[in-house]
Scaffold this motif. Structure first.
Motif, PDB file in Angstrom:
ATOM      1  N   ASP A 269     -24.390 -36.347  17.894  1.00 42.27           N
ATOM      2  CA  ASP A 269     -24.845 -35.284  17.361  1.00 42.27           C
ATOM      3  C   ASP A 269     -24.462 -34.132  17.904  1.00 42.27           C
ATOM      4  O   ASP A 269     -24.814 -32.967  17.693  1.00 42.27           O
ATOM      5  CB  ASP A 269     -26.391 -35.426  17.153  1.00 42.27           C
ATOM      6  N   ARG A 270     -23.679 -34.293  18.954  1.00 40.74           N
ATOM      7  CA  ARG A 270     -23.280 -32.978  19.892  1.00 40.74           C
ATOM      8  C   ARG A 270     -24.078 -32.306  20.679  1.00 40.74           C
ATOM      9  O   ARG A 270     -23.833 -31.468  21.299  1.00 40.74           O
ATOM     10  CB  ARG A 270     -22.373 -32.113  18.974  1.00 40.74           C
ATOM     11  N   ALA A 271     -25.346 -32.791  20.696  1.00 45.93           N
ATOM     12  CA  ALA A 271     -26.286 -32.485  21.414  1.00 45.93           C
ATOM     13  C   ALA A 271     -26.359 -33.017  22.939  1.00 45.93           C
ATOM     14  O   ALA A 271     -26.634 -34.391  23.163  1.00 45.93           O
ATOM     15  CB  ALA A 271     -27.966 -32.758  20.836  1.00 45.93           C
ATOM     16  N   ARG A 272     -26.071 -32.384  23.946  1.00 49.69           N
ATOM     17  CA  ARG A 272     -25.739 -32.779  25.284  1.00 49.69           C
ATOM     18  C   ARG A 272     -27.107 -33.456  25.900  1.00 49.69           C
ATOM     19  O   ARG A 272     -28.205 -32.604  25.948  1.00 49.69           O
ATOM     20  CB  ARG A 272     -25.122 -31.721  26.134  1.00 49.69           C
ATOM     21  N   ARG A 273     -26.964 -34.541  26.263  1.00 48.50           N
ATOM     22  CA  ARG A 273     -28.248 -35.170  26.910  1.00 48.50           C
ATOM     23  C   ARG A 273     -27.822 -35.830  28.088  1.00 48.50           C
ATOM     24  O   ARG A 273     -26.596 -36.258  28.123  1.00 48.50           O
ATOM     25  CB  ARG A 273     -28.719 -36.321  26.339  1.00 48.50           C
ATOM     26  N   PRO A 274     -28.736 -35.924  29.273  1.00 42.88           N
ATOM     27  CA  PRO A 274     -28.281 -36.790  30.421  1.00 42.88           C
ATOM     28  C   PRO A 274     -28.176 -38.074  30.393  1.00 42.88           C
ATOM     29  O   PRO A 274     -28.478 -38.659  29.207  1.00 42.88           O
ATOM     30  CB  PRO A 274     -29.652 -36.380  31.374  1.00 42.88           C
ATOM     31  N   MET A 275     -27.461 -38.750  31.028  1.00 42.57           N
ATOM     32  CA  MET A 275     -26.988 -40.101  30.899  1.00 42.57           C
ATOM     33  C   MET A 275     -28.348 -41.110  31.716  1.00 42.57           C
ATOM     34  O   MET A 275     -28.998 -40.314  32.580  1.00 42.57           O
ATOM     35  CB  MET A 275     -25.928 -40.714  31.927  1.00 42.57           C
ATOM     36  N   PRO A 276     -28.482 -42.081  31.108  1.00 41.22           N
ATOM     37  CA  PRO A 276     -29.662 -42.867  32.029  1.00 41.22           C
ATOM     38  C   PRO A 276     -29.314 -42.877  33.459  1.00 41.22           C
ATOM     39  O   PRO A 276     -28.048 -42.971  33.786  1.00 41.22           O
ATOM     40  CB  PRO A 276     -29.423 -44.480  31.378  1.00 41.22           C
ATOM     41  N   VAL A 277     -30.390 -42.958  34.430  1.00 38.89           N
ATOM     42  CA  VAL A 277     -30.375 -42.965  35.746  1.00 38.89           C
ATOM     43  C   VAL A 277     -29.132 -44.042  36.196  1.00 38.89           C
ATOM     44  O   VAL A 277     -28.600 -43.802  37.231  1.00 38.89           O
ATOM     45  CB  VAL A 277     -31.554 -43.063  36.596  1.00 38.89           C
ATOM     46  N   THR A 278     -29.367 -45.321  35.704  1.00 40.75           N
ATOM     47  CA  THR A 278     -28.588 -46.308  36.033  1.00 40.75           C
ATOM     48  C   THR A 278     -27.080 -46.292  35.696  1.00 40.75           C
ATOM     49  O   THR A 278     -26.233 -46.564  36.748  1.00 40.75           O
ATOM     50  CB  THR A 278     -29.080 -47.733  35.530  1.00 40.75           C
ATOM     51  N   ASP A 279     -27.016 -45.504  34.740  1.00 41.58           N
ATOM     52  CA  ASP A 279     -25.382 -45.015  34.493  1.00 41.58           C
ATOM     53  C   ASP A 279     -25.103 -43.882  35.422  1.00 41.58           C
ATOM     54  O   ASP A 279     -23.743 -44.195  35.735  1.00 41.58           O
ATOM     55  CB  ASP A 279     -25.451 -44.586  32.944  1.00 41.58           C
ATOM     56  N   VAL A 280     -25.789 -42.970  35.676  1.00 41.23           N
ATOM     57  CA  VAL A 280     -25.424 -42.031  36.765  1.00 41.23           C
ATOM     58  C   VAL A 280     -24.955 -42.429  38.167  1.00 41.23           C
ATOM     59  O   VAL A 280     -23.961 -42.333  38.672  1.00 41.23           O
ATOM     60  CB  VAL A 280     -26.527 -40.973  36.893  1.00 41.23           C
ATOM     61  N   GLU A 281     -25.822 -43.547  38.493  1.00 42.39           N
ATOM     62  CA  GLU A 281     -25.353 -44.355  39.734  1.00 42.39           C
ATOM     63  C   GLU A 281     -24.285 -45.177  39.567  1.00 42.39           C
ATOM     64  O   GLU A 281     -23.217 -45.021  40.361  1.00 42.39           O
ATOM     65  CB  GLU A 281     -26.606 -45.217  40.019  1.00 42.39           C
ATOM     66  N   GLU A 282     -23.778 -45.755  38.261  1.00 42.15           N
ATOM     67  CA  GLU A 282     -22.756 -46.634  38.284  1.00 42.15           C
ATOM     68  C   GLU A 282     -21.747 -45.728  38.344  1.00 42.15           C
ATOM     69  O   GLU A 282     -20.526 -45.949  38.914  1.00 42.15           O
ATOM     70  CB  GLU A 282     -22.971 -47.095  36.700  1.00 42.15           C
ATOM     71  N   VAL A 283     -21.851 -44.412  37.557  1.00 39.36           N
ATOM     72  CA  VAL A 283     -20.569 -43.438  37.526  1.00 39.36           C
ATOM     73  C   VAL A 283     -20.333 -42.928  39.073  1.00 39.36           C
ATOM     74  O   VAL A 283     -19.027 -42.966  39.509  1.00 39.36           O
ATOM     75  CB  VAL A 283     -20.630 -42.277  36.662  1.00 39.36           C
ATOM     76  N   ALA A 284     -21.177 -42.614  39.622  1.00 38.99           N
ATOM     77  CA  ALA A 284     -20.973 -42.017  40.991  1.00 38.99           C
ATOM     78  C   ALA A 284     -20.502 -43.076  42.038  1.00 38.99           C
ATOM     79  O   ALA A 284     -19.724 -42.692  42.908  1.00 38.99           O
ATOM     80  CB  ALA A 284     -22.602 -41.864  41.557  1.00 38.99           C
TER      81      ALA A 284
END
Length: 761
Positions: A109-124
């Motif tokens: 829907d093009r509304a920017r939302r943060p990613m789940p914490v576990t996904d943030v950790e994974e990307v990091a």
């Protein structure tokens, strides 16, 4: 170039998948190797453009090719080729199936939302590991941003676009580029030293990564201002607002890492990306917040714990390739080969050291080993040079696997395992990791028995050294169970899956993704044991739990819903199966894309369900569309394209169009014999369909040799007592009846009955 659609007589351009400042990216097919690739083409110069600008852009493009081709890491886009065609520069890369982080944040829907914490950790974790390698090669990216980080459907996060990267030994080149006045970076992610025109090194990438992590954790970059100059001033002069003020559930350790990365002074940031990797992994191994479900492994499109889920073609649609797992190397150790390894297992290590989510196993390991951690004599630690060589070779084996070159990957992993055995000992975790990867490669080359033996040895050794309930032990056990299932030993596989499930439930809880993944595999195996009601009930429970934990449209929820539909079909509940397959196909088209193999797989099963419900006209339309799409994406000779054609032929027969059905079956059988081999199960299925059509046309004398050929081939490849062989003999007996050869038919029926009794489980 786009007009010819063929570059250098080899790369056929199919469609544009992206446009940027430097050019276009096309989905293409490498005609020489028969693989799909991405081709990046530099935009041709417009008449009104400055010639000096064009020279710089061309130089940057060549630079990207040179820099990217020099990097070989699972977290960096692979470059295959580079050249010039008709005055246009092109770069041939691996085709990445997934979305960049900017697209992930935007959502549907093009509304920017943060990613789940576990996904943030994974990307990091993954980006930090890729940057550590990049920086060790003397390369600074200098334009790290969400749009340049891809999250793939095979479980990998990759850094892309090295168009303005700097090689440490090539500063003069960089100065020539920056002297043009072209912005070297993107304002929301530029470091203070980039903004001020100061000296830029690897610490600038760390700052940019801090900006990326801030944005994916909170939904907005640290300085979210409309005016570009205000953004630049913010980076230079303004402390960022702590991210936990935007999002209270962010772990404190992760906020501390992000703020350290965003230090204005490069000297105040983390020392290097390798330090960042260790801090992330140390933080992830700590206590979990109450009520939080931790997700293990690599997440990207398809989740970490289900990427490459090895439950067979009916459960997944594709056999995913899996990334390397967390690097267990402590700071200062040489590539994980010289650190301590006899300590107790970590409280929350997310996955096996081989990095592959579990899918099978040989058995729960020797009795009496739970909780034991023996300190065994070990050889002296290898030199840093030896450690680095072995780590590099291990990485090379993983890269070969990602390219589908599993035979070569198996050889590399076995060689590294032998070297690690000599250097570290047979029971060292790094040695066992290499043996685990060797087993995985053997499995992919169609040698389940060899893989089973290797997984069994690894599981037993890990149980002795790490404990029977350690995640690495359980990973090897689950892989063993999968190989047992492939070999038809479903009762043994059931015992192992049950033991692993009990251990995962004790350690992680019933709703942890690894626990749910094991329950999914157990449900799949129950269906193969003929316990269809139990399988359907368990799969439905797992689908409900995954929807609750991950979301109704999450790819892993859909994998289990697909399995529910499959078992419903086996139970004869075709209306419910059709409804479920349609829901899965629609969701997969939204989440993965209409051309994703898993979307195609669900569409194929819709056709099966329609045919079973007597709605063959609808099935015919569906299969025709699927054939067109499969031919466009995979080619007309691809096995899945031929499978759709087979479905088309079956439904032609159901509609009484037997001449057309016969022609289709003969054509598919001939192609399958060439592509797959004359005794391949799919080839034999098509030959049986030829015989069926001949029978319906009253041509029983012609049908009999076909039936007999199928029975003989199945006996050779599957064995005389295999159910498919016995079914083929029944077909042969029925054909004899139709020919008036009753005594021969009765004798054959009796022989089949005797074999069924003899080989009954």
């Amino acid at each position: 170039m786009a007009e010819s659609r063929l570059i250098q007589g080899r790369y056929r351009l199919l469609d544009v998948i992206g446009r940027g400042g430097m050019g276009e990216v096309w989905r293409a097919r490498d005609e020489s190797l028969g693989r799909r690739v991405a081709v990046k083409c530099l935009k041709p110069l417009a008449p009104q453009q400055d010639r000096s600008l064009a020279r710089v852009m061309r130089e940057r493009f060549r630079r990207e090719a040179r820099v990217a081709a020099s990097l070989q890491h699972r977290g960096i886009t692979v470059v295959h080729d580079f050249g010039e065609h008709d005055g246009v520069l092109y770069l041939v890369m691996e085709l990445l199936e997934g979305r960049n982080l900017s697209e992930v944040l935007a959502g549907a829907d093009r509304a920017r939302r943060p990613m789940p914490v576990t996904d943030v950790e994974e990307v990091a974790d993954q980006v930090a590991a890729a940057l550590a390698y990049t920086h060790e090669q003397g390369v600074v990216h200098r334009d790290l941003k969400p749009a340049n980080i891809m999250r793939l459907t095979d479980g990998t996060v990759k850094i892309c676009d090295f168009g303005i990267a700097r090689l440490g030994h090539d500063i003069g080149f960089t100065q020539r580029l920056t002297g043009t006045g072209i912005a070297m970076g993107t304002p929301h992610y530029m470091s203070p030293e980039q903004i001020s025109g100061g000296y830029v090194d690897h610490r600038s990438d760390l700052y940019s990564l801090g900006c990326v992590l801030y944005e994916i954790a909170t939904g907005a970059p640290p300085f979210d201002l409309q005016d570009a100059w205000a953004v630049l001033v913010g980076h230079r002069d303004t402390p960022p607002r702590p991210p936990r003020r935007h999002r209270a559930d962010l772990p404190p350790y992760l906020e501390r890492i992000i703020l350290d990365l965003l230090a204005k002074d490069p000297g105040a940031r983390l020392g290097d990306a390798r330090d960042l990797v260790h801090r992330i992994r140390a933080g992830r191994g700590g206590p979990w917040p109450a009520g939080t479900v931790r997700r293990a492994g690599r997440y990207s499109g398809l989740p970490p714990w289900a990427t490459g889920m090895t439950t067979g073609p009916k459960a997944t649609g594709t056999a995913g390739r899996l990334p390397l797992g967390p690097d267990p190397t402590p700071p200062g150790a040489a590539a994980g080969l010289s650190g301590p390894w006899t300590t107790a297992p970590p409280a929350a290590h997310p996955e096996g050291s081989g990095g592959r989510p579990a899918g099978g196993t040989t058995g729960p390991g020797p009795a009496g080993t739970a909780g034991t951690h023996r300190t065994a004599p070990r050889p002296p630690a290898p030199s840093a040079a030896v450690a680095a060589v072995l780590a590099s070779r291990h990485e090379a084996g993983l890269s070969l696997g990602r390219l589908g070159r599993w035979e070569e990957a198996a050889e590399v992993h076995r060689a590294v395992a032998a070297e690690r055995t000599r250097a570290l000992g047979r029971a060292h975790p790094d040695t066992l990791t290499s043996r685990y990867e060797a087993a995985f490669s053997l499995s992919r080359t169609g040698r389940p028995e060899a893989a089973l033996g290797e997984y069994g040895d690894v599981a037993a050794a890990r149980a002795r050294v790490l404990g029977a309930d350690h995640p690495d032990t359980l990973a090897a056990l689950q892989e063993t169970a999968f190989e047992l299932g492939r070999l038809g030993r479903h009762a043994e596989a059931h015992q192992v899956y049950s033991a692993v499930l009990a251990a995962r439930t004790r350690a992680m809880g019933p709703d942890h993704p690894d626990t749910l993944r094991c329950r999914h595999n157990l449900a799949f195996n129950l269906s193969r044991l003929g316990r269809l009601e139990d399988a359907c009930r368990m799969a439905a429970e797992v689908a409900e739990a995954r929807a609750r934990v991950l979301g109704a449209d999450h790819p892993d929820t859909l994998v289990t819903q697909y399995e529910v539909a499959y078992v419903l079909g086996l139970l004869g509940h075709w209306s419910k199966a059709l409804e479920t397959y349609r829901a899965v196909a629609g969701a997969r088209a939204r989440v993965l894309g209409p051309d994703h193999p898993d979307t195609f797989a669900a569409r194929y099963e819709i056709g099966i369900s329609l045919g079973r419900l007597g709605r063959s006209t609808e099935a015919l339309r569906l299969y025709q569309g699927l054939i067109d799409d499969r031919s466009r994406v995979d080619g007309p000779l691809a096995p899945e394209t031929l499978r759709a054609r087979h479905g088309l032929g079956v439904n032609l027969g159901r509609l009484g169009r037997w001449e057309e059905a016969l022609a289709e079956a003969r054509d598919v059988a001939a192609i399958r014999a060439r592509v797959l081999g004359p005794d391949h199960p799919d080839t034999l299925v098509s030959r049986r369909e030829v015989a069926v059509a001949l029978g319906w046309l009253g041509r029983w004398p012609d049908a009999l040799p076909e039936y007999r050929a199928v029975a003989a081939a199945r006996a050779r490849s599957l064995g005389t007592g295999h159910p498919d062989t016995l079914a083929a003999h029944n077909d042969e007996a029925h054909c004899l009846e139709q020919l008036g050869r009753g005594p021969e038919a009765v004798a054959l029926y009796r022989g089949v009955a005797a074999l069924r009794q003899r080989y009954a489980p």
